[in-house]
Design a protein around this motif. Sequence first.
Motif: not given
Length: 462
Positions: A93-107
């Motif tokens: 969803r971040v890559i596709d632009g549905q989210l502007d950013g996100s809490h994510m695994l460091a890896g």
Amino acid sequence: MKLFKSTIVLALSALIWAACSGSTAKNKTASVEAATETTAAKLAIEKPQLTFGFIKLTDMAPLAIAKELGYFEDEGLFVTIEAQSNWKNVLDRVIDGQLDGSHMLAGQPIAAGAGFGRQAELVTPFSMDLNGNGITVSNEVWSKMKPNVPKDESGKPVHPITADALAPVVKEFKTAGRPFKMGMVFPVSTHNYEIRYWLAAAGINPGYYTADNIQGQVDADVLLSVTPPPQMPATLEAGTIYGYCVGEPWNQQAVFKGIGVPVTTNYDIWKNNPEKVFVMTKKFVDQYPNTATAVTKALIRAAKWLDTPGNRPKAVGILSMPEYVGADSVVIANSMTGTFEFEKGDKRSMPDFNVFYRYNATYPFYSDGIWFLTQMRRWGQIPDSKPADWYHSTIKDIYRPDIWSKAAKLLVEEGHIPAEDLPETDGYKPATNEFIDGQTYDGKDPLGYINSFAIGNKDEGI
């Protein structure tokens, strides 16, 4: 007559109260608008309406606090925060632009930039926390491990507990024809690399990734598989897995439900290790640079608030809300307020189990990111040898301390953080041996580190 006079007095009082309230409200609104305009004028916010994602874990706290305490609004940002179903969904969803950013695994952003899994140009300007994970085993496994664990004078297990105590149990299961299965949350998660590190330090092979085995189970003594964090306790209780590595509150939930025992934390595996990060696409950061800086400012303020003494109980209340983590506040408080419960009733002081701001926790150090690249190579997710320069150049495209520094300097100017909280660094932490096996890690020598392990791929370099 008295009643008439009383009515007039009440009516006048109500009018005065309303006028005062209106004046106060107008003043407050004007003040907020002025502050927003000042910040917006400084940064010229390009995109004020934003949607961010997260997974229901306590380390999403900076996002919840920045929203609930108004730090996003202070920056002229109007943010919606949405819980996501799993880490793959977050990434997509971040890559596709549905989210502007996100809490994510460091890896995740690192793997996307290094060519493992779905590839994309992602950026990390903010590290969300240090530590925060644990490894839990079933009651059956703990009963078999416990006799192998050293005891102190009071009869309690001595921590940290290494996987040496687990090795005879794995062997017993294997002899009985029972594959020893454990869960982790995602192939490029800290949890995967931490449980692998813990096992391998005791001579237990956690398996390798190959083109033909994307589960990473080649030559494995322990079979690791993916389980979403909120499902970990139920999966353990069902007997599908015998243990897992996950973030909070899902280790403490096993204790709370009486179905398992946490045996170690990632603080003990690697002291003050990086855990989650906040991620945006490179396209977003390039297109909306001031917005990216403003988001980072709000998150740094939230992290500072979280590590300010006395604020954790309020944070627990916020995180227990259904729109955030949604777990029982008692379970969340077990780790978020400076303690951690191992075997039921064995609650120990762990003030650094969750760190959000101290020890420069929010700064995206290159050396932290390079550690993940070394583990991807060690276990075969990066299949071929790479030159040392590749590790450094790859991480510098992903970790963006320049954005963090711009945000932090603005916060210093505004009086929100002290200048001494800005690290003097070239982006690399000093070498450290604060690992459960005493191994030394120097982010400036990735090849030497990879080649130092008895179990794991070796990197010849090019």
